[in-house]
Design an enzyme around this catalytic site. Structure first.
Site, PDB file in Angstrom:
ATOM      1  N   LYS A   1      53.624  61.060 -85.029  1.00 48.15           N
ATOM      2  CA  LYS A   1      52.894  62.200 -84.527  1.00 48.15           C
ATOM      3  C   LYS A   1      52.456  63.274 -85.666  1.00 48.15           C
ATOM      4  O   LYS A   1      53.136  63.811 -86.611  1.00 48.15           O
ATOM      5  CB  LYS A   1      52.999  63.072 -83.492  1.00 48.15           C
TER       6      LYS A   1
ATOM      7  N   THR B   1      51.261  76.009 -77.116  1.00 52.45           N
ATOM      8  CA  THR B   1      51.150  74.659 -77.446  1.00 52.45           C
ATOM      9  C   THR B   1      52.389  74.043 -77.438  1.00 52.45           C
ATOM     10  O   THR B   1      53.038  72.470 -77.422  1.00 52.45           O
ATOM     11  CB  THR B   1      50.721  74.019 -79.085  1.00 52.45           C
TER      12      THR B   1
ATOM     13  N   GLY C   1      55.428  72.663 -75.410  1.00 48.48           N
ATOM     14  CA  GLY C   1      55.839  71.674 -74.460  1.00 48.48           C
ATOM     15  C   GLY C   1      54.971  69.924 -75.152  1.00 48.48           C
ATOM     16  O   GLY C   1      54.959  69.644 -73.759  1.00 48.48           O
ATOM     17  N   THR C   2      53.843  70.171 -75.746  1.00 43.74           N
ATOM     18  CA  THR C   2      53.285  69.219 -76.393  1.00 43.74           C
ATOM     19  C   THR C   2      53.468  67.798 -76.721  1.00 43.74           C
ATOM     20  O   THR C   2      52.857  66.964 -75.681  1.00 43.74           O
ATOM     21  CB  THR C   2      51.979  69.332 -77.283  1.00 43.74           C
ATOM     22  N   GLY C   3      54.980  68.049 -77.332  1.00 44.08           N
ATOM     23  CA  GLY C   3      55.638  66.606 -77.062  1.00 44.08           C
ATOM     24  C   GLY C   3      56.189  65.939 -76.220  1.00 44.08           C
ATOM     25  O   GLY C   3      56.325  64.841 -75.692  1.00 44.08           O
ATOM     26  N   CYS C   4      56.820  66.716 -75.563  1.00 39.98           N
ATOM     27  CA  CYS C   4      57.653  65.985 -73.690  1.00 39.98           C
ATOM     28  C   CYS C   4      56.555  65.550 -73.066  1.00 39.98           C
ATOM     29  O   CYS C   4      56.498  64.901 -72.539  1.00 39.98           O
ATOM     30  CB  CYS C   4      57.881  67.613 -73.599  1.00 39.98           C
TER      31      CYS C   4
END
Length: 274
Positions: A178, A211, A213-216
């Site tokens: 990412k 932003t 929590g974007t990875g989760c």
């Protein structure tokens, strides 16, 4: 009238008391995709939009018991892992992935934050690499995690591509590096490698500071789409599109970094719409 069985996904991750990431984000993401969400909680955090104030790990046996309870009764079509916190929990989860024959496993390594802070110790990272990552259908490291896993400094798209191919050697069926830790438009560029296919996935760059929590959310959305029957690259493309829309309706709550708008269709044309 016959009713189709609803797909089920499981998240194995930590609880975020602020509701923006972890188990809370994952379950909302599953629900958005019309997938029933189940969970195994690994740790409990006291956190808000300003940061994490306390973390308490659950015993590995408690994590295993949650996984077993869900699988033996309900069954799951896809699973994602998030914050596993320590070596003991990682080893226990990896063993259960094999014992329960879990398929469609999405591993969000949660080793290093998007700002570069290491979140788990070196022993835990070693166990993650050798015991869990080889079972992943899709592995989703951020820039700093990809640097650690590939032993390569990542500054450019070409670096991301090289890192994805190096990380693939750890055994995951596919790797998504990412670009969120990069600057400018590169933040919305991710690199996919599945052994043969090297893809650059792009999306609209959304200008928001909220932003959390974007990875989760991305890894949960990939798992949800796998549970729905999509093949991994399609599942990843669909998940990336979902996160992009959720960022457009990110929530300006608290005094710090708010979460993405997981339920953005309910916000469209509402009094809370941006």
């Amino acid at each position: 009238m016959s009713i189709a069985k609803i797909p089920v996904a499981m998240t194995i991750a930590g609880s975020d008391s602020g509701g923006g990431a972890g188990i809370q984000a994952d379950l909302r993401t599953f629900a958005f995709h019309k997938v029933h969400g189940t969970c195994a909680i690994t740790c409990i955090t006291a956190q808000n939009t300003l940061g994490v104030e306390r973390v308490d790990a659950l015993p590995p046996e408690a994590v295993v018991a949650q996984m077993e309870a869900v699988v033996k009764d309900i069954g799951v079509q896809a699973t994602k892992t998030g914050m596993l916190l320590n070596q003991e929990i990682i080893a226990a989860v990896a063993a259960q992935v094999q014992a329960l024959q879990l398929v469609n496993l999405v591993v969000d390594p949660v080793m290093v934050s998007r700002t570069g802070a290491q979140l788990i110790d070196d022993d835990a990272i070693a166990t993650l690499k050798t015991a869990l990552i080889p079972h992943a259908t899709v592995l989703t490291p951020n820039r700093y995690e990809a640097q650690m896993l590939s032993n390569l400094e990542i500054q450019t798209l070409e670096d991301m591509q090289t890192a994805a191919q190096r990380i693939y050697q750890l055994g995951a069926k596919a790797v998504l590096v990412k670009g969120g830790g990069l600057q400018g438009d590169r933040r919305s560029v991710d690199v996919w490698f599945g052994g043969q296919q090297l893809e650059t996935l792009t999306a609209e760059t959304v200008d928001t500071s909220n932003t959390h929590g974007t990875g989760c959310t991305l890894s949960a959305a990939i798992a949800a789409n796998l549970a729905l029957g999509h093949e991994p690259l399609t599942a990843t493309r669909r998940a990336k599109a979902y996160v992009t829309e959720a960022l457009k309706y990110a929530l300006a709550i608290g005094q710090g970094q708010g979460p993405v708008g997981h339920f953005f269709p309910l916000l469209v044309n509402s009094q809370w719409s941006a």
